[in-house]
Design an enzyme around this catalytic site. Sequence first.
Site, PDB file in Angstrom:
ATOM      1  N   GLU A  94      -4.988  -4.140  -1.651  1.00  0.00           N
ATOM      2  CA  GLU A  94      -6.424  -3.898  -1.606  1.00  0.00           C
ATOM      3  C   GLU A  94      -6.768  -2.619  -0.838  1.00  0.00           C
ATOM      4  OE1 GLU A  94      -5.452  -7.031   1.597  1.00  0.00           O
ATOM      5  OE2 GLU A  94      -4.700  -6.333  -0.359  1.00  0.00           O
ATOM      6  N   GLU A 154       9.780  -2.537  13.293  1.00  0.00           N
ATOM      7  CA  GLU A 154       9.399  -1.546  12.299  1.00  0.00           C
ATOM      8  C   GLU A 154       8.109  -0.866  12.755  1.00  0.00           C
ATOM      9  OE1 GLU A 154       9.403  -1.314   7.506  1.00  0.00           O
ATOM     10  OE2 GLU A 154       8.254  -2.977   8.346  1.00  0.00           O
ATOM     11  N   PHE A 183       0.810  -1.217   0.000  1.00  0.00           N
ATOM     12  CA  PHE A 183       0.000   0.000   0.000  1.00  0.00           C
ATOM     13  C   PHE A 183       0.843   1.267   0.000  1.00  0.00           C
ATOM     14  CE2 PHE A 183       0.838  -0.254   4.593  1.00  0.00           C
ATOM     15  CZ  PHE A 183       1.038   1.071   4.930  1.00  0.00           C
ATOM     16  N   LYS A 240      -0.923  -7.910  -8.733  1.00  0.00           N
ATOM     17  CA  LYS A 240      -1.919  -7.909  -7.661  1.00  0.00           C
ATOM     18  C   LYS A 240      -1.538  -6.781  -6.707  1.00  0.00           C
ATOM     19  CE  LYS A 240      -2.950  -8.690  -3.900  1.00  0.00           C
ATOM     20  NZ  LYS A 240      -3.504  -7.762  -2.838  1.00  0.00           N
ATOM     21  N   CYS A 258       9.854   1.767   3.672  1.00  0.00           N
ATOM     22  CA  CYS A 258      10.898   0.864   4.157  1.00  0.00           C
ATOM     23  C   CYS A 258      12.263   1.527   4.200  1.00  0.00           C
ATOM     24  CB  CYS A 258      10.941  -0.404   3.317  1.00  0.00           C
ATOM     25  SG  CYS A 258      11.425  -0.142   1.606  1.00  0.00           S
ATOM     26  N   SER A 266       5.539  -6.535   4.357  1.00  0.00           N
ATOM     27  CA  SER A 266       6.080  -6.809   5.686  1.00  0.00           C
ATOM     28  C   SER A 266       6.909  -8.088   5.685  1.00  0.00           C
ATOM     29  CB  SER A 266       4.942  -6.941   6.701  1.00  0.00           C
ATOM     30  OG  SER A 266       4.201  -8.128   6.454  1.00  0.00           O
TER      31      SER A 266
END
Length: 492
Positions: free
Chosen positions: A184, A390, A157, A181, A289, A234
């Site tokens: 969402e 994180e 995302f 993909k 990140c 992640s």
Amino acid sequence: MSLDTTPPWGDVRNYIAGSWREPTGDDGQDVIDPGTGETLTRVGFSSAADVDTAVEAGADAFDEWSRTSVEARIQPLFELKRLLEEHQDELAEVLVREHGKTVGEARGELRRGIENVEVACGIPSMMQAGHLPNAAPDIDETAVRKPLGVFAAVTPFNFPGMIPLWFLPYAVATGNAFVLKPSEQDPVVAERLFELIDEAGFPDGVVQLVHGGADTVNALLDHDGIEGVSFVGSTPVAKHVYERAAVNGKRVQAQGGAKNHVVVTETADLEFAADKTVSSAFACGGERCLANDVVVVEAGVYDEFVDRVLAEAESRTVGYGLDEGTDIGALITPEHEERVRELIASGVDEGADLLLDGRDVSVDGYEDGNFLGPTVFGDVDPAMRIVREEIFGPVLGLMSVADMDEAIDVVNRSDFGNAASLFTASGADARRFRHEADVGNIGVNAGTAAPMAFFHFGGRKDSFFGDLHAQGQDMIHFYTDETVYIERWPDA
């Protein structure tokens, strides 16, 4: 054409075999503007049958596309670059509405994606392998790179415009078909990208878009028609993707989470270092990140550096991403905001000195948004959760160390190995840091160690699973296999 930027938008669609289709799965979810709480649209999740159709369409297209001349394959990429630049502002607005970052950050993200399209246009040179005449008596040997089939990418995302372009341009330029993909949580940017991809002129089936959640991802990981999978997200999910795809015989590159460090030496330009450190930690709301959110400072300049960081942090404005003057936008969901708040509370409980608390920030007119202000801790310890885990939010921790030995030890004790930056005026310190810091992206007097598109994006330890990274020449190796021809043509 123009892109629809004014919500509410129609339901999000798949793009398969050159046509727009409704996902046929049973599940789905609303797409929410993180800054307002407004429902923008709904995304349906794809069924296994949708994935089958997309992969089959890619396989059908691959046969002809892989035999198309490389010069012809890059022509749609040149057109895509033009379209992306033409519609950059529209894409940025959509990105802000469904993600929450600032419009300047959105434009910068898209510019980075366009850079990858530019690099992929150089595939005619990048795909060349090698030739050696007279490798043995009367024998010539030639290595050539060949595309493999249908590849998939599962993207996160936090950079919905850039990260799909880490993969798609290289996959199709090398002669493969491709299935994306996207997340969402903010899938509309991907749909808008594919509207431009459709206009750019790729043959039907070369590029596909399927929306969905975990079941859709697993369908791609298990599908016999998928040759390889790229992933960014992640660490727990990266491990899952790597293990499940690899056991199914696929090539895998899985970029995981991060816990990045800044090291500030006594010789550093402290004003410059503070500005770049705060920008690195708080840009994109910390949801990236490459955010450097742990700062390791030599003791002789620790107090002064803390003061400079606080001044920089307090100058940042929290607000809606499309509003002028906003430096820090909204976090992606209320649930993620709550997780960041919980980690801030853990820092307080574990004894860190909370120097700037962003939990009480409010943005007039956007009371339903997911906002957190800059949060700064002093005197953090490597054992604390806010140093080990994180956070993915606008939270920065500072610690004092005696010297470079201790600083490098702190960096290398982390389970992650994504990035680290050093601020110094010492060439010797910089050279040592380059050799000894156990991370994949190293910055020297650079707050964010983000490689340009013609270099690969590094990462190691729990930040990366696989062998070949995103971007650059690594992509050519990932999307092709080398065949060696051994030819003997002796004299008659």
